[in-house]
Design an enzyme around this catalytic site. Structure first.
Site, PDB file in Angstrom:
ATOM      1  N   ARG A  52       0.726  -1.141   0.012  1.00  0.00           N
ATOM      2  CA  ARG A  52       0.024   0.045   0.049  1.00  0.00           C
ATOM      3  C   ARG A  52       1.131   1.357   0.001  1.00  0.00           C
ATOM      4  O   ARG A  52       0.557   2.292  -0.579  1.00  0.00           O
ATOM      5  CB  ARG A  52      -0.905   0.014   1.240  1.00  0.00           C
ATOM      6  CG  ARG A  52      -1.709   1.344   1.428  1.00  0.00           C
ATOM      7  CD  ARG A  52      -2.958   1.402   2.213  1.00  0.00           C
ATOM      8  NE  ARG A  52      -3.225   0.398   3.090  1.00  0.00           N
ATOM      9  CZ  ARG A  52      -2.598   0.534   4.242  1.00  0.00           C
ATOM     10  NH1 ARG A  52      -1.645   1.486   4.731  1.00  0.00           N
ATOM     11  NH2 ARG A  52      -2.663  -0.476   5.304  1.00  0.00           N
ATOM     12  N   TYR A 104     -15.905  16.431 -15.249  1.00  0.00           N
ATOM     13  CA  TYR A 104     -16.308  15.049 -15.414  1.00  0.00           C
ATOM     14  C   TYR A 104     -17.665  15.096 -14.437  1.00  0.00           C
ATOM     15  O   TYR A 104     -17.291  15.442 -13.171  1.00  0.00           O
ATOM     16  CB  TYR A 104     -15.343  14.333 -15.075  1.00  0.00           C
ATOM     17  CG  TYR A 104     -15.488  12.812 -14.998  1.00  0.00           C
ATOM     18  CD1 TYR A 104     -16.000  11.968 -16.131  1.00  0.00           C
ATOM     19  CD2 TYR A 104     -15.643  11.995 -13.687  1.00  0.00           C
ATOM     20  CE1 TYR A 104     -16.436  10.693 -16.041  1.00  0.00           C
ATOM     21  CE2 TYR A 104     -15.942  10.842 -13.826  1.00  0.00           C
ATOM     22  CZ  TYR A 104     -16.436  10.068 -14.650  1.00  0.00           C
ATOM     23  OH  TYR A 104     -16.713   9.040 -14.880  1.00  0.00           O
ATOM     24  N   ASP A 176      -7.314  18.516 -14.560  1.00  0.00           N
ATOM     25  CA  ASP A 176      -7.784  17.033 -14.974  1.00  0.00           C
ATOM     26  C   ASP A 176      -7.369  17.348 -16.506  1.00  0.00           C
ATOM     27  O   ASP A 176      -8.071  17.533 -17.411  1.00  0.00           O
ATOM     28  CB  ASP A 176      -9.188  16.660 -14.936  1.00  0.00           C
ATOM     29  CG  ASP A 176      -9.563  15.512 -15.155  1.00  0.00           C
ATOM     30  OD1 ASP A 176      -9.005  14.705 -16.222  1.00  0.00           O
ATOM     31  OD2 ASP A 176     -10.514  14.927 -14.718  1.00  0.00           O
ATOM     32  N   LYS A 201      -8.571   5.900 -19.267  1.00  0.00           N
ATOM     33  CA  LYS A 201      -8.937   6.507 -20.870  1.00  0.00           C
ATOM     34  C   LYS A 201      -7.719   6.118 -21.666  1.00  0.00           C
ATOM     35  O   LYS A 201      -7.245   5.337 -22.247  1.00  0.00           O
ATOM     36  CB  LYS A 201      -9.446   7.887 -20.598  1.00  0.00           C
ATOM     37  CG  LYS A 201     -10.510   8.110 -19.499  1.00  0.00           C
ATOM     38  CD  LYS A 201     -11.540   7.359 -19.530  1.00  0.00           C
ATOM     39  CE  LYS A 201     -12.513   7.258 -18.482  1.00  0.00           C
ATOM     40  NZ  LYS A 201     -13.058   8.640 -17.815  1.00  0.00           N
TER      41      LYS A 201
END
Ligand SMILES: *Cc1c(COP(=O)(O)O)cnc(C)c1O
Length: 387
Positions: A52, A104, A176, A201
């Protein structure tokens, strides 16, 4: 760092990792492990203690993305929304974040329905208008979060202009960059402090993984995001980090082809009598076209359009065959979606109407198939949709 290359197209392939020291493997190994044996208390073997906190496959991706965006450090998350959530976790109750008019849908949703629980505030501003932006700069504003071109109307915001307003008021600029990727646009070079990506994407490019990336341009922000990443735990898994690195190697050739196809399809749609409106920043007539060419390599490969009242958009969506009706974008295959019921369903209807996300809006992610095949499919679907 000494590098054997100067240009982005080479950095995509060679950045972040140079041959494995054990075997010479030209690709980063998939370190599919949760933990790492220690030699003694506090004596780590390779600097890793728990996946992690850090994993070598993820680290290779993170240093690749930091290099491509010209940031100080990058962090890989399980999804784009996990990356956005990590960045929004920088803020406290009563802090205000200004966001662009179209962002978004998930970014709006997490602000309006999750971060509001801890009283992080946000306001929607027309970031293409620097006077409107300056007017919105109240004392509680701590950050400006933009997309350019923004989702789904491809609205172009002058990133350098926003960053200079942000600097004047001592707040951070978050961009973004999912629609552009560092191959077409590098927001940190334009003054941004944080760059976000949905790696799902274009970066991944094959619609076969979910991922998110945060890139920061200061050591102070790097320390904070590293802490949040480890504390909240939404990390990218080693296998997905490997797939994302593999996707990024072909980003340059894919984007070139995506854009070549998109430019041809935008011209086809622009001339088409059935098309009432088209949004594509690569067109001379488009809002922000000149700003787009100033800050990015070209107009990218996302197009939105509306058909005239003689056509039924529902029939259009049911008639596409090569082009697939699906959420998401940026994969090798062409996809269409219906923003008002799909990607932007989280926006209240009044807000959608106000900013122009009409019920008839069609968003097209232009793939890398043969462009004539894409045009032929759109043509037959438009004909089918005629009343
Ligand atoms: C898809 C997308 C996101 C969210 O990413 P996920 O990987 O789906 O969580 C954020 N911003 C933009 C612009 C996107 O297109």
């Amino acid at each position: 760092m000494t590098q054997n290359y100067q240009n982005m197209a080479s950095a995509l392939i060679h950045g972040g990792f140079s041959n494995d020291p054990w075997t010479g493997s030209v690709n980063v190994p998939i370190y599919q492990t949760s933990t790492y044996a220690q030699r003694g208390l506090g004596e780590l073997v390779g600097g890793y203690e728990y996946s992690r906190t850090g994993n070598p496959t993820r680290a290779a991706l993170e240093s690749l993305m930091a290099e491509l965006e010209e940031g100080v450090a990058a962090f890989a998350f399980a999804t784009g929304m996990a990356a956005t959530t990590a960045v929004l976790s920088l803020f406290h109750a009563k802090d205000r974040i200004l966001i662009s008019q179209n962002v978004y849908g998930g970014t709006y949703r997490v602000l309006a329905n999750v971060f509001d629980h801890i009283d992080v505030q946000f306001s929607i501003v027309d970031t293409t208008d620097s006077r409107a932006l300056e007017n919105a700069m109240t004392a509680d504003v701590k950050a400006i979060l933009i997309e350019s071109p923004a989702n789904p109307l491809l609205t172009v915001t002058d990133i350098a202009a926003v960053a200079s307003v942000a600097k004047k008021y001592g707040v951070i600029t978050i961009v973004d960059n999912t629609f552009m990727t560092p191959y077409l646009q590098q927001p940190i070079r334009l003054g941004a402090d944080i760059v976000l990506h949905s790696g799902t994407k274009y970066l991944g490019g094959h619609s076969d993984l979910l991922a998110g990336i945060v890139v920061v341009n200061s050591h102070a922000l790097a320390e904070k995001i590293a802490f949040i990443q480890n504390a909240t735990g939404g990390v990218l898994q080693p296998f997905d980090a490997f797939l994302l690195i593999r996707g990024i190697k072909t980003l340059g050739v894919r984007m070139d082809r995506h854009v070549e196809n998109a430019e041809a399809i935008a011209r086809y749609l622009q001339r088409h009598p059935a098309v009432k409106k088209i949004y594509y920043p690569g067109l001379e007539e488009a809002q922000g076209h000149h700003i787009q060419l100033k800050q990015a390599r070209n107009g990218g490969a996302m197009i939105s359009f509306e058909l005239t009242e003689h056509y039924d958009y529902r029939k259009f969506f049911s008639a596409v065959r090569l082009v697939t009706l699906a959420e998401s974008l940026g994969g090798v295959e062409s996809l269409v979606c219906h923003p008002s019921t799909m990607t932007h369903a989280a926006f209240p209807k009044e807000l959608r109407d106000k900013i122009g996300i009409t019920d008839g809006l069609i968003r097209l992610s232009v793939g890398i198939e043969d462009k004539q095949d894409i045009v032929d499919d759109l043509e037959q679907a438009i004909s089918f949709a005629e009343f």
